[in-house]
Write an enzyme that holds these catalytic residues in place. Structure first.
Site, PDB file in Angstrom:
ATOM      1  N   GLU A  16      -3.593   7.646  -4.557  1.00  0.00           N
ATOM      2  CA  GLU A  16      -3.975   7.137  -5.889  1.00  0.00           C
ATOM      3  C   GLU A  16      -5.296   7.735  -6.346  1.00  0.00           C
ATOM      4  OE1 GLU A  16      -3.944   2.859  -5.651  1.00  0.00           O
ATOM      5  OE2 GLU A  16      -1.907   2.845  -4.886  1.00  0.00           O
ATOM      6  N   HIS A  71      -1.076   0.563 -10.042  1.00  0.00           N
ATOM      7  CA  HIS A  71      -1.735  -0.399  -9.129  1.00  0.00           C
ATOM      8  C   HIS A  71      -2.347  -1.571  -9.924  1.00  0.00           C
ATOM      9  CE1 HIS A  71      -3.839  -0.811  -4.954  1.00  0.00           C
ATOM     10  NE2 HIS A  71      -3.610  -1.984  -5.493  1.00  0.00           N
ATOM     11  N   ARG A 128       0.843  -1.193   0.000  1.00  0.00           N
ATOM     12  CA  ARG A 128       0.000   0.000   0.000  1.00  0.00           C
ATOM     13  C   ARG A 128       0.880   1.244   0.000  1.00  0.00           C
ATOM     14  NH1 ARG A 128      -3.383  -2.523  -1.773  1.00  0.00           N
ATOM     15  NH2 ARG A 128      -5.488  -2.953  -1.042  1.00  0.00           N
TER      16      ARG A 128
HETATM   17  C1  DGY Z   1      -5.556  -5.927  -3.191  1.00  0.00           C
HETATM   18  O1  DGY Z   1      -6.182  -6.962  -3.413  1.00  0.00           O
HETATM   19  O2  DGY Z   1      -5.510  -5.413  -2.083  1.00  0.00           O
HETATM   20  C2  DGY Z   1      -4.884  -5.330  -4.354  1.00  0.00           C
HETATM   21  O3  DGY Z   1      -4.183  -4.194  -4.013  1.00  0.00           O
HETATM   22  C3  DGY Z   1      -5.902  -5.039  -5.420  1.00  0.00           C
HETATM   23  O4  DGY Z   1      -5.259  -5.130  -6.636  1.00  0.00           O
END
Ligand code: DGY
Length: 322
Positions: free
Chosen positions: A261, A279, A232
């Site tokens: 984002e 992402h 993240r």
């Molecule tokens: C998640 O599943 O948390 C991913 O970041 C989505 O692509």
């Protein structure tokens, strides 16, 4: 109440397959965002939310009959889980089905960052190979690297397994050591950063991990250091990272996730020593289909059996008889 009358709210965008699959059994209500002001009074009987984004406490509180929030993604930092726990609302996520895809992307991003493969392709596409000759040698390589994984959950382990095949040394930092692994354990992040030259971030976005990749950690990583983030954006202090990349405190970074984002700082985009992705770690048709099926499956299972398929650990609830 027969399942056909249960209302499922979908705030914002979600993979169409979730909606298509649920529409046969449930009444789907879409609103543009997770803003409770968008709810009309008759929607107070919504019992489920399917979401690929935020669910704040205020939205939960506008839905007194809400029982389950099915999150599209393994990371559920967009959902106010503490509030869901307090309200007795189940939250589910999509573990396992994306593990290998995200691990594949992490390796791709690592290689792109080190070997500048996207830039090399641009060189070819722009006709520079035939006009100017060979693409310059990449200053960095995976050869001889020492990789530290920050996080060793399902995806972290899948990344580690892949890295083994590349012949690099592997270390990890988590809150406590994991049994039965030969990778070197480091009790502190800064301690690990000090002995590796490649840091791969794959921790969830929580208060505990927020901006833990800071100036001190980057400085410990050192001038040959490379940071890869597929977890993240909130885990990295983005301004500290930009400063470290500009000043040569570290050598490069590969990022699939960002603090705000889809906004990516201009200063980051201007840097030659970064590889940036929007992402996309889990973003293949096959994996997103599997995630969509699991979101729908969690809601179906909740109303059919009283249990979600993959509830998050904080909400191990079963459905009360109604
Ligand atoms: C998640 O599943 O948390 C991913 O970041 C989505 O692509």
């Amino acid at each position: 109440m027969p399942a056909s009358r249960v209302r499922v709210l979908v705030p914002g965008r979600i993979n169409q397959r979730v909606v298509d699959r649920l529409a046969g059994q449930f009444e789907i209500v879409r609103i543009e965002s997770a803003d409770p002001a968008l709810l009309t009074p008759e929607l107070r009987d919504v019992k489920a939310i399917a979401v690929a984004g935020r669910v704040p406490a205020a939205l939960m509180d506008a839905l007194p009959e809400l029982e389950i929030i099915a999150n599209f993604g393994v990371g559920y930092d967009g959902v106010d889980v503490a509030h869901a726990v307090a309200r007795g609302i189940t939250v589910s996520n999509t573990p396992d089905v994306l593990t290998e895809e995200v691990a594949d992307t992490a390796i791709g991003l690592l290689l792109n960052t080190l070997r500048q493969l996207p830039q090399a392709e641009q060189w070819l596409r722009q006709g520079r190979w035939s006009r100017e000759g060979a693409f310059p040698l990449s200053p960095l390589s995976l050869r001889g690297r020492s990789v530290g994984l920050y996080g060793l959950g399902r995806i972290g382990l899948a990344i580690a397994r892949r890295l083994e095949a590349f012949g690099v040394s592997i270390a990890y930092h988590t809150r406590s050591p994991r049994e039965g692994l030969s990778y070197a354990y480091h009790p502190t992040l800064v301690g690990m950063a000090g002995v590796v030259d490649t840091l791969v971030v794959i921790v969830p976005g929580t208060e505990a991990t927020k901006r833990t990749i800071n100036a001190e950690v980057l400085s410990a990583l050192g001038s040959n250091g490379v940071l890869i983030n597929v977890g993240r954006g909130s885990t990295v202090d983005e301004q500290a990272l930009i400063a470290a990349l500009q000043a040569g405190v570290i050598a490069g970074a590969g990022l699939d996730v960002f603090e705000n984002e889809p906004q990516v700082p201009e200063a980051l985009m201007a840097l030659p020593n970064v590889s940036l992705l929007p992402h996309v770690a889990s973003a293949s048709v096959v994996t997103r289909n599997a995630m969509a099926d699991l979101v729908a499956g969690n809601i179906e299972a909740w109303f059919e059996t009283g249990r979600a398929l993959t509830p998050v650990p904080e909400t191990p609830f079963t459905r009360r008889a109604v």
